[in-house]
Write a protein that holds these residues in place. Structure first.
Motif, PDB file in Angstrom:
ATOM      1  N   ALA A  51       0.839  -1.205   0.000  1.00  0.00           N
ATOM      2  CA  ALA A  51       0.000   0.000   0.000  1.00  0.00           C
ATOM      3  C   ALA A  51       0.868   1.248   0.000  1.00  0.00           C
ATOM      4  CB  ALA A  51      -0.918  -0.007   1.221  1.00  0.00           C
ATOM      5  N   ASP A  52       1.901   1.241   0.830  1.00  0.00           N
ATOM      6  CA  ASP A  52       2.790   2.388   0.928  1.00  0.00           C
ATOM      7  C   ASP A  52       3.480   2.642  -0.416  1.00  0.00           C
ATOM      8  OD1 ASP A  52       4.071   4.390   2.692  1.00  0.00           O
ATOM      9  OD2 ASP A  52       5.891   3.322   2.047  1.00  0.00           O
ATOM     10  N   ARG A  53       3.933   1.576  -1.035  1.00  0.00           N
ATOM     11  CA  ARG A  53       4.592   1.684  -2.330  1.00  0.00           C
ATOM     12  C   ARG A  53       3.644   2.282  -3.386  1.00  0.00           C
ATOM     13  NH1 ARG A  53       8.749  -1.933  -5.221  1.00  0.00           N
ATOM     14  NH2 ARG A  53       8.400  -1.336  -7.388  1.00  0.00           N
ATOM     15  N   LEU A  54       2.396   1.805  -3.400  1.00  0.00           N
ATOM     16  CA  LEU A  54       1.431   2.296  -4.391  1.00  0.00           C
ATOM     17  C   LEU A  54       1.081   3.768  -4.163  1.00  0.00           C
ATOM     18  CD1 LEU A  54      -0.897  -0.836  -4.629  1.00  0.00           C
ATOM     19  CD2 LEU A  54       0.661   0.011  -6.383  1.00  0.00           C
ATOM     20  N   ARG A  55       1.065   4.193  -2.907  1.00  0.00           N
ATOM     21  CA  ARG A  55       0.776   5.610  -2.637  1.00  0.00           C
ATOM     22  C   ARG A  55       1.871   6.509  -3.197  1.00  0.00           C
ATOM     23  NH1 ARG A  55      -3.723   5.629   0.316  1.00  0.00           N
ATOM     24  NH2 ARG A  55      -3.975   3.886   1.748  1.00  0.00           N
ATOM     25  N   HIS A  56       3.084   5.945  -3.304  1.00  0.00           N
ATOM     26  CA  HIS A  56       4.168   6.678  -3.966  1.00  0.00           C
ATOM     27  C   HIS A  56       4.037   6.606  -5.486  1.00  0.00           C
ATOM     28  CE1 HIS A  56       6.289   6.087  -0.072  1.00  0.00           C
ATOM     29  NE2 HIS A  56       6.947   7.187  -0.411  1.00  0.00           N
ATOM     30  N   THR A  57       3.943   5.350  -5.986  1.00  0.00           N
ATOM     31  CA  THR A  57       4.108   5.176  -7.438  1.00  0.00           C
ATOM     32  C   THR A  57       2.978   5.814  -8.243  1.00  0.00           C
ATOM     33  OG1 THR A  57       3.242   2.924  -7.226  1.00  0.00           O
ATOM     34  CG2 THR A  57       5.609   3.152  -7.409  1.00  0.00           C
ATOM     35  N   ARG A  58       1.789   5.930  -7.671  1.00  0.00           N
ATOM     36  CA  ARG A  58       0.693   6.557  -8.429  1.00  0.00           C
ATOM     37  C   ARG A  58       0.958   8.049  -8.641  1.00  0.00           C
ATOM     38  NH1 ARG A  58      -4.257   7.356  -4.042  1.00  0.00           N
ATOM     39  NH2 ARG A  58      -3.011   8.515  -2.531  1.00  0.00           N
ATOM     40  N   ASN A  59       1.852   8.608  -7.853  1.00  0.00           N
ATOM     41  CA  ASN A  59       2.085  10.058  -7.887  1.00  0.00           C
ATOM     42  C   ASN A  59       3.572  10.364  -8.064  1.00  0.00           C
ATOM     43  OD1 ASN A  59       1.617  12.795  -7.726  1.00  0.00           O
ATOM     44  ND2 ASN A  59       1.525  12.829  -5.476  1.00  0.00           N
ATOM     45  N   TYR A  60       4.138   9.991  -9.209  1.00  0.00           N
ATOM     46  CA  TYR A  60       5.530  10.273  -9.558  1.00  0.00           C
ATOM     47  C   TYR A  60       6.548   9.636  -8.618  1.00  0.00           C
ATOM     48  CZ  TYR A  60       3.739  13.486 -13.006  1.00  0.00           C
ATOM     49  OH  TYR A  60       3.090  14.002 -14.080  1.00  0.00           O
ATOM     50  N   GLY A  61       6.120   8.612  -7.869  1.00  0.00           N
ATOM     51  CA  GLY A  61       7.052   7.959  -6.958  1.00  0.00           C
ATOM     52  C   GLY A  61       7.336   8.800  -5.725  1.00  0.00           C
ATOM     53  N   SER A  62       6.419   9.724  -5.443  1.00  0.00           N
ATOM     54  CA  SER A  62       6.675  10.678  -4.373  1.00  0.00           C
ATOM     55  C   SER A  62       5.472  10.750  -3.438  1.00  0.00           C
ATOM     56  CB  SER A  62       6.938  12.043  -5.031  1.00  0.00           C
ATOM     57  OG  SER A  62       6.337  13.083  -4.314  1.00  0.00           O
ATOM     58  N   LEU A  95      10.457   5.003  -9.107  1.00  0.00           N
ATOM     59  CA  LEU A  95      10.149   5.418 -10.476  1.00  0.00           C
ATOM     60  C   LEU A  95       8.632   5.360 -10.623  1.00  0.00           C
ATOM     61  CD1 LEU A  95      12.695   3.561 -12.785  1.00  0.00           C
ATOM     62  CD2 LEU A  95      12.595   6.017 -12.277  1.00  0.00           C
ATOM     63  N   GLY A  96       7.986   6.485 -10.480  1.00  0.00           N
ATOM     64  CA  GLY A  96       6.529   6.463 -10.471  1.00  0.00           C
ATOM     65  C   GLY A  96       5.915   6.836 -11.793  1.00  0.00           C
ATOM     66  N   VAL A  97       4.603   6.961 -11.775  1.00  0.00           N
ATOM     67  CA  VAL A  97       3.843   7.427 -12.940  1.00  0.00           C
ATOM     68  C   VAL A  97       2.835   8.457 -12.428  1.00  0.00           C
ATOM     69  CG1 VAL A  97       4.026   5.228 -14.170  1.00  0.00           C
ATOM     70  CG2 VAL A  97       2.077   5.619 -12.668  1.00  0.00           C
ATOM     71  N   ASN A  98       2.114   9.073 -13.360  1.00  0.00           N
ATOM     72  CA  ASN A  98       0.991   9.907 -12.941  1.00  0.00           C
ATOM     73  C   ASN A  98      -0.272   9.094 -13.134  1.00  0.00           C
ATOM     74  OD1 ASN A  98      -1.176  11.554 -12.670  1.00  0.00           O
ATOM     75  ND2 ASN A  98      -0.436  13.174 -14.024  1.00  0.00           N
ATOM     76  N   SER A  99      -0.766   8.537 -12.047  1.00  0.00           N
ATOM     77  CA  SER A  99      -2.022   7.793 -12.087  1.00  0.00           C
ATOM     78  C   SER A  99      -2.835   8.150 -10.852  1.00  0.00           C
ATOM     79  CB  SER A  99      -1.753   6.290 -12.153  1.00  0.00           C
ATOM     80  OG  SER A  99      -2.987   5.602 -12.259  1.00  0.00           O
ATOM     81  N   ARG A 100      -3.138   9.444 -10.762  1.00  0.00           N
ATOM     82  CA  ARG A 100      -3.851   9.918  -9.573  1.00  0.00           C
ATOM     83  C   ARG A 100      -5.356   9.877  -9.800  1.00  0.00           C
ATOM     84  NH1 ARG A 100       0.476  14.620  -9.766  1.00  0.00           N
ATOM     85  NH2 ARG A 100      -0.896  15.220 -11.488  1.00  0.00           N
ATOM     86  N   LEU A 101      -6.085   9.732  -8.710  1.00  0.00           N
ATOM     87  CA  LEU A 101      -7.547   9.794  -8.760  1.00  0.00           C
ATOM     88  C   LEU A 101      -7.944  11.234  -8.454  1.00  0.00           C
ATOM     89  CD1 LEU A 101     -10.322   8.408  -8.973  1.00  0.00           C
ATOM     90  CD2 LEU A 101     -10.083   7.710  -6.590  1.00  0.00           C
ATOM     91  N   ASP A 102      -8.933  11.754  -9.187  1.00  0.00           N
ATOM     92  CA  ASP A 102      -9.295  13.158  -8.937  1.00  0.00           C
ATOM     93  C   ASP A 102     -10.468  13.278  -7.968  1.00  0.00           C
ATOM     94  OD1 ASP A 102     -11.866  13.615 -10.510  1.00  0.00           O
ATOM     95  OD2 ASP A 102     -10.539  12.770 -12.050  1.00  0.00           O
ATOM     96  N   GLU A 103     -10.592  14.422  -7.388  1.00  0.00           N
ATOM     97  CA  GLU A 103     -11.592  14.684  -6.352  1.00  0.00           C
ATOM     98  C   GLU A 103     -13.017  14.542  -6.877  1.00  0.00           C
ATOM     99  OE1 GLU A 103      -9.811  14.516  -3.369  1.00  0.00           O
ATOM    100  OE2 GLU A 103     -10.914  16.306  -2.715  1.00  0.00           O
ATOM    101  N   MET A 104     -13.221  14.972  -8.137  1.00  0.00           N
ATOM    102  CA  MET A 104     -14.570  14.913  -8.708  1.00  0.00           C
ATOM    103  C   MET A 104     -15.044  13.465  -8.781  1.00  0.00           C
ATOM    104  SD  MET A 104     -17.047  16.751  -9.806  1.00  0.00           S
ATOM    105  CE  MET A 104     -16.519  18.382 -10.376  1.00  0.00           C
TER     106      MET A 104
END
Ligand SMILES: *Cc1c(COP(=O)(O)O)cnc(C)c1O
Length: 364
Positions: A204-215, A224-233
């Motif tokens: 879970a911790d790893r995924l919270r990083h990788t979905r947001n540029y690894g940060s 080494l992350g990606v941009n796969s964020r969920l939006d508020e809407m």
């Protein structure tokens, strides 16, 4: 005309609450990964009965990021059903591994546990199951096999929100459960959205990083992350619909009962067992004269779909990646027909469809 699905109609029932949620997000001034996402993550985790939920941009990313996070040796073999939707297989390839196809059971469309042993290689490290059409795979047998061979298990739950086996929710059997909230899914957003559920703190911790540029902390990159964020809407809209998921599922299950009661002989219905709680994302039947049946229904004003017309190993994109013969998948792809079963349909719609099916049966 009875449509296969009408999303506008399905969402109409929740209009007031959806509009209020959208308005709340617009006014908040915060649009990506915020309070709505956090609230949805904890509500969905609770619904599924998992410790963590990590919102991502879509179901495919949920799968890719989960498989990547298993940290398997590069180019491991991963067992996957030969008749799954292409996304499951694409995710394995995108995560740097080799999909190895396992034939499904004709009667359920789901991965056949008896075929696993024959598909094992020295490089096999994981199984990626798909709970197709809203029916849980036999996770008792598949889980036991995975345990015996030290394999990781990733579940593709894009069609199985709320489906259970022996009272246990799909998404909680393996290392990670991957959900899509594409608008047509049983829990559908009004755009793209996805999530991973897991009981594994490190994953879970790893995924919270990788979905947001690894940060996780702004401008500090650990992976080494990606941009796969969920939006508020989408998260706010999903929170509204999650409250109605059980009612939507109950409605679909009641429509399925009508089919089970009234569809005639020539229609092979999905096999059901006592301990399976199906959510009928799709009501897939098999028929020898599938294409004729489909045109007949269309002539009577009933639209249907085929899930799916082309088997993965026959897709052009998979040449050089998938090889071999998969007669069970071929047979399913040649005979499957999906009958309407959405929250927007009434019992009268389903009775009318069943009646048209009986007429087809009598005429052929
Ligand atoms: C829809 C679906 C996906 C992909 O979800 P997206 O949100 O469209 O990326 C993956 N697997 C299965 C079985 C699906 O039905």
């Amino acid at each position: 005309m009875i449509e296969y699905e009408s999303l506008g109609l399905s969402n109409q029932a929740f209009m007031t609450d959806l509009e209020a949620a959208a308005s709340r997000v617009i006014r908040s001034g915060w649009y990506v990964l915020g309070q709505e996402v956090s609230a949805f993550e904890s509500e969905f985790a609770q619904y599924i009965g998992a410790k963590h939920c990590i919102g991502v941009a879509n179901g495919l990313d949920a799968l890719i990021l989960s498989i990547e996070a298993l940290d398997l040796p590069k180019n491991s073999d991963i067992l996957v059903a030969s008749n799954t939707y292409i996304a499951t297989i694409l995710a394995i390839v995108r995560a740097g591994h080799q999909p190895v196809l396992v034939e499904p059971e004709l009667e359920t469309f789901n991965m056949d546990p008896a075929q696993l042993a024959g598909a094992m290689t020295a490089k096999t490290r994981a199984i990626c199951v798909t709970h197709l059409f809203g029916k849980s795979c036999r996770m008792d047998a598949i889980g036991a096999f995975a345990q015996a061979h030290g394999l990781k298990v990733v579940e593709d739950c894009a069609q199985s929100h709320g489906a259970k086996l022996a009272g246990q929710m799909t998404g909680t059997f393996g290392d990670a459960g991957c959900f899509s909230f594409y608008p047509t899914k049983n829990l559908g957003a009004l755009g793209d959205a996805g999530a991973v559920v897991t009981n594994d703190d490190a994953l879970a911790d790893r995924l919270r990083h990788t979905r947001n540029y690894g940060s996780k902390q702004k401008y500090v990159n650990e992976y080494l992350g990606v941009n796969s964020r969920l939006d508020e809407m989408q998260a706010a809209l999903l929170r509204v619909k999650l409250r109605h998921l059980d009612a939507m599922t109950a409605h679909k299950r009641s429509l399925a009962e009508i089919y089970f009661e009234h569809l005639p002989q020539g229609f092979t219905l999905p096999r059901r067992r006592e301990d399976e709680y199906d959510v009928f994302h799709i009501f897939g039947i098999r028929h020898e004269k599938r294409d004729e049946l489909r045109s007949w229904l269309l002539n009577k004003g009933i639209k249907t779909e085929i899930h799916y017309p082309i088997a993965p190993h026959r897709q052009k994109a998979m040449q050089g990646i998938l090889s071999g013969e998969y007669p069970v998948a071929d047979s399913l792809h040649a005979s499957e027909l999906s009958l309407p079963i959405s929250v927007g349909h009434t019992s009268d719609d389903i009775a009318r469809i069943s009646e048209a099916a009986v007429q087809f049966d009598l005429a052929h």
